[in-house]
Motif scaffolding. Structure first.
Motif, PDB file in Angstrom:
ATOM      1  N   VAL A 151      -0.267   1.862  11.055  1.00 46.40           N
ATOM      2  CA  VAL A 151      -0.044   2.372   9.693  1.00 46.40           C
ATOM      3  C   VAL A 151      -1.413   2.462   9.012  1.00 46.40           C
ATOM      4  O   VAL A 151      -1.822   1.539   8.306  1.00 46.40           O
ATOM      5  N   PRO A 152      -2.127   3.560   9.252  1.00 46.09           N
ATOM      6  CA  PRO A 152      -3.448   3.716   8.625  1.00 46.09           C
ATOM      7  C   PRO A 152      -3.337   3.608   7.099  1.00 46.09           C
ATOM      8  O   PRO A 152      -2.472   4.232   6.486  1.00 46.09           O
ATOM      9  N   GLY A 153      -4.168   2.749   6.520  1.00 49.70           N
ATOM     10  CA  GLY A 153      -4.132   2.541   5.074  1.00 49.70           C
ATOM     11  C   GLY A 153      -3.372   1.296   4.661  1.00 49.70           C
ATOM     12  O   GLY A 153      -3.339   0.945   3.485  1.00 49.70           O
ATOM     13  N   THR A 154      -2.753   0.584   5.632  1.00 46.11           N
ATOM     14  CA  THR A 154      -2.052  -0.654   5.299  1.00 46.11           C
ATOM     15  C   THR A 154      -3.048  -1.696   4.795  1.00 46.11           C
ATOM     16  O   THR A 154      -4.228  -1.652   5.146  1.00 46.11           O
ATOM     17  N   LYS A 205      -3.439  -1.869  11.459  1.00 44.24           N
ATOM     18  CA  LYS A 205      -4.216  -0.837  10.763  1.00 44.24           C
ATOM     19  C   LYS A 205      -4.220   0.488  11.513  1.00 44.24           C
ATOM     20  O   LYS A 205      -4.353   1.540  10.906  1.00 44.24           O
ATOM     21  N   SER A 249       0.854  -1.190   0.000  1.00 47.44           N
ATOM     22  CA  SER A 249       0.000   0.000   0.000  1.00 47.44           C
ATOM     23  C   SER A 249       0.890   1.239   0.000  1.00 47.44           C
ATOM     24  O   SER A 249       2.046   1.206   0.445  1.00 47.44           O
ATOM     25  N   GLU A 250       0.357   2.320  -0.475  1.00 44.06           N
ATOM     26  CA  GLU A 250       1.088   3.586  -0.450  1.00 44.06           C
ATOM     27  C   GLU A 250       1.381   3.983   0.996  1.00 44.06           C
ATOM     28  O   GLU A 250       2.438   4.529   1.295  1.00 44.06           O
ATOM     29  N   ALA A 251       0.451   3.688   1.897  1.00 46.45           N
ATOM     30  CA  ALA A 251       0.644   4.014   3.316  1.00 46.45           C
ATOM     31  C   ALA A 251       1.884   3.319   3.860  1.00 46.45           C
ATOM     32  O   ALA A 251       2.669   3.925   4.595  1.00 46.45           O
ATOM     33  N   ASN A 252       2.069   2.067   3.502  1.00 44.20           N
ATOM     34  CA  ASN A 252       3.227   1.318   3.980  1.00 44.20           C
ATOM     35  C   ASN A 252       4.509   1.864   3.353  1.00 44.20           C
ATOM     36  O   ASN A 252       5.501   2.094   4.052  1.00 44.20           O
ATOM     37  N   SER A 298       5.178   4.788   2.231  1.00 44.57           N
ATOM     38  CA  SER A 298       5.529   6.157   2.633  1.00 44.57           C
ATOM     39  C   SER A 298       5.578   6.335   4.153  1.00 44.57           C
ATOM     40  O   SER A 298       5.691   7.457   4.628  1.00 44.57           O
ATOM     41  N   SER A 299       5.539   5.233   4.911  1.00 45.91           N
ATOM     42  CA  SER A 299       5.510   5.322   6.373  1.00 45.91           C
ATOM     43  C   SER A 299       6.825   5.815   6.970  1.00 45.91           C
ATOM     44  O   SER A 299       6.851   6.296   8.097  1.00 45.91           O
TER      45      SER A 299
END
Length: 115
Positions: A87-90, A84, A61-64, A66-67
């Motif tokens: 990392v919101p959005g994982t 979740k 995911s982009e969230a992961n 760009s974390s």
């Protein structure tokens, strides 16, 4: 925005107990052998010290990605409570491990997976 490393003390874990936890809680979605395949989740061999979202061939995911996380025992100790939330959005659907000792044992096992 990068997720800062938590300022916590991670309890000592038992890698043998962690290996059993991996088989029962993680192996459905992850492999743990060097060069292992990706499944529903990425291979976790050599996870500690790896930048989040950087396993070749796995669509993170982009969230992961760009974390800003470089996986450490401290990051994993908090992440494994509720991925979740950490990392919101994982894409990780794992509900988490609430017991501190189980997380410490699993982290000890994951730390042993290296060259």
């Amino acid at each position: 925005m990068a997720i800062p490393e938590p300022d916590i003390e991670v309890p000592s874990g038992d890698a043998a107990k962690g290996a059993k936890l991996f088989k029962s809680k993680c192996a459905q979605c992850h492999t743990d052998n060097k060069g292992g395949a990706t499944k529903q989740g990425p291979n976790l061999y050599g996870l500690l010290g790896r930048e989040a979202g950087q396993v070749e061939g796995y669509p993170f995911s982009e969230a992961n990605k760009s974390s800003g996380i470089v996986w450490s025992e401290k990051h994993l100790f908090h992440y494994l409570i509720n991925p979740k939330k950490y990392v919101p959005g994982t894409k990780m659907v794992f509900a988490g491990l609430k017991k501190d000792q189980e997380r410490a044992d699993l982290i000890a096992y994951l730390a042993s997976l290296k060259d």
